[in-house]
Design a protein around this motif. Structure first.
Motif, mmCIF file in Angstrom:
data_model
loop_
_atom_site.group_PDB
_atom_site.id
_atom_site.type_symbol
_atom_site.label_atom_id
_atom_site.label_comp_id
_atom_site.label_asym_id
_atom_site.label_seq_id
_atom_site.Cartn_x
_atom_site.Cartn_y
_atom_site.Cartn_z
ATOM 1 N N ALA A 175 7.522 6.347 3.019
ATOM 2 C CA ALA A 175 8.056 4.990 3.130
ATOM 3 C C ALA A 175 9.577 4.988 3.065
ATOM 4 C CB ALA A 175 7.476 4.112 2.024
ATOM 5 N N PHE A 204 2.089 0.388 -2.379
ATOM 6 C CA PHE A 204 2.009 1.301 -1.249
ATOM 7 C C PHE A 204 0.543 1.546 -0.904
ATOM 8 C CE2 PHE A 204 5.973 2.321 -3.405
ATOM 9 C CZ PHE A 204 6.881 2.376 -2.356
ATOM 10 N N ALA A 212 6.926 -0.882 2.236
ATOM 11 C CA ALA A 212 5.676 -0.932 1.481
ATOM 12 C C ALA A 212 4.892 -2.188 1.831
ATOM 13 C CB ALA A 212 5.964 -0.881 -0.017
ATOM 14 N N PRO A 262 5.180 7.230 -1.084
ATOM 15 C CA PRO A 262 6.468 6.522 -1.123
ATOM 16 C C PRO A 262 7.622 7.306 -0.499
ATOM 17 C CG PRO A 262 5.322 6.182 -3.193
ATOM 18 C CD PRO A 262 4.531 7.209 -2.421
ATOM 19 N N VAL A 301 0.886 3.415 -5.739
ATOM 20 C CA VAL A 301 0.008 3.593 -4.574
ATOM 21 C C VAL A 301 -1.364 3.073 -4.986
ATOM 22 C CG1 VAL A 301 -0.930 5.225 -2.886
ATOM 23 C CG2 VAL A 301 1.332 5.615 -3.895
#
Length: 275
Positions: A242, A2, A257, A239, A30
């Motif tokens: 996302a 991410f 992602a 996330p 991430v």
């Protein structure tokens, strides 16, 4: 992986727990984040974070700019922005744009200083061919109008300077504004607002924007997504944004992602220099 395309790790809420924030990002997958400049006075710290990110990640990058809502700070010039943006790991110009939400008794005519500041950022971004990070609140018409005037499209495109490009960050505007931004080649970035119960209209806009033109962000330490709403936001929670976008587009979270990370790399293409 991410990518958080917009966060403020230099703000006190996150700087006080910097090591923990990076560890949580790694744990959440991430692995890249863009640290956004909001004043020239704070740029040194934003740039330091990008330059000193740990070898184990996440990768951090920086932008330089003066937020439209900031008053009583050093005003940017084109030359100053160009000099600062030419430094290593600086990949964009902004946060810039227009914000008429808090006029405080002033008229739109009184906000001429804000419009001129926005124009300065656009001119610097075009000179360097760097993307703009655009903030617009209660000012979409003027934001779009100034982009059209300064952006280099149409008859002025023959001046040899690249046209303006970039992203509308933390998007909360209408489908019509999204369409106008897309038509000019801009990306649209969605934040934790997408998860809020009262954001049904925004979710319809997010469903409309092609995934190939979307970015995701936290705008941390603000706008924590559900189920963390009301807490100090962190890039580790991108996330959740996302996941909301994946549900709207009916694709797996991993697809979002991958798409948004690829979009980030395409827009902020200076990262490929690894400077």
């Amino acid at each position: 992986m991410f990518t958080d395309s917009h966060c403020h790790l230099d703000f006190p809420e996150l700087q006080a727990q910097y090591d923990e924030t990076l560890a949580r990002m790694r744990q959440a997958g991430v692995l890249r984040a863009l640290c956004i400049g909001t004043t020239l006075e704070r740029f040194g710290e934003v740039h330091r974070l990008a330059m000193t990110a740990p070898a184990e990640g996440p990768e951090l990058w920086a932008t330089v700019g003066v937020h439209p809502d900031n008053e009583g700070v050093a005003e940017p010039t084109v030359d100053a922005l160009i000099e600062l943006a030419s430094r290593p790991r600086v990949v964009g110009i902004g946060e810039t744009g227009l914000d008429y939400y808090r006029l405080g008794g002033r008229t739109l005519a009184d906000m001429a200083w804000q419009r001129e500041r926005f124009r300065v950022h656009i001119r610097a971004a075009r000179q360097l061919d760097l993307p703009l990070v655009i903030h617009t609140r209660s000012a979409a018409d003027d934001t779009l109008a100034i982009l059209r005037e300064e952006g280099g499209w149409g008859s002025s495109a023959g001046d040899g300077i690249p046209v303006a490009r970039g992203v509308f960050h933390c998007f909360t505007e209408t489908r019509e504004v999204a369409r106008a931004a897309l038509d000019m080649g801009f990306y649209i970035s969605f934040s934790g607002i997408l998860t809020f119960k009262n954001a049904a209209d925004l979710r319809e806009v997010a469903r409309y924007v092609p995934l190939q033109r979307c970015l995701i962000e936290t705008d941390s330490p603000y706008l924590a997504p559900v189920p963390h709403r009301g807490k100090t936001n962190t890039p580790a929670w991108v996330p959740f944004v996302a996941a909301a976008l994946a549900e709207l587009h009916r694709v797996p979270v991993q697809a979002v992602a991958e798409a948004t990370t690829a979009n980030f790399e395409r827009l902020f293409d200076r990262i490929h220099a690894r400077a």
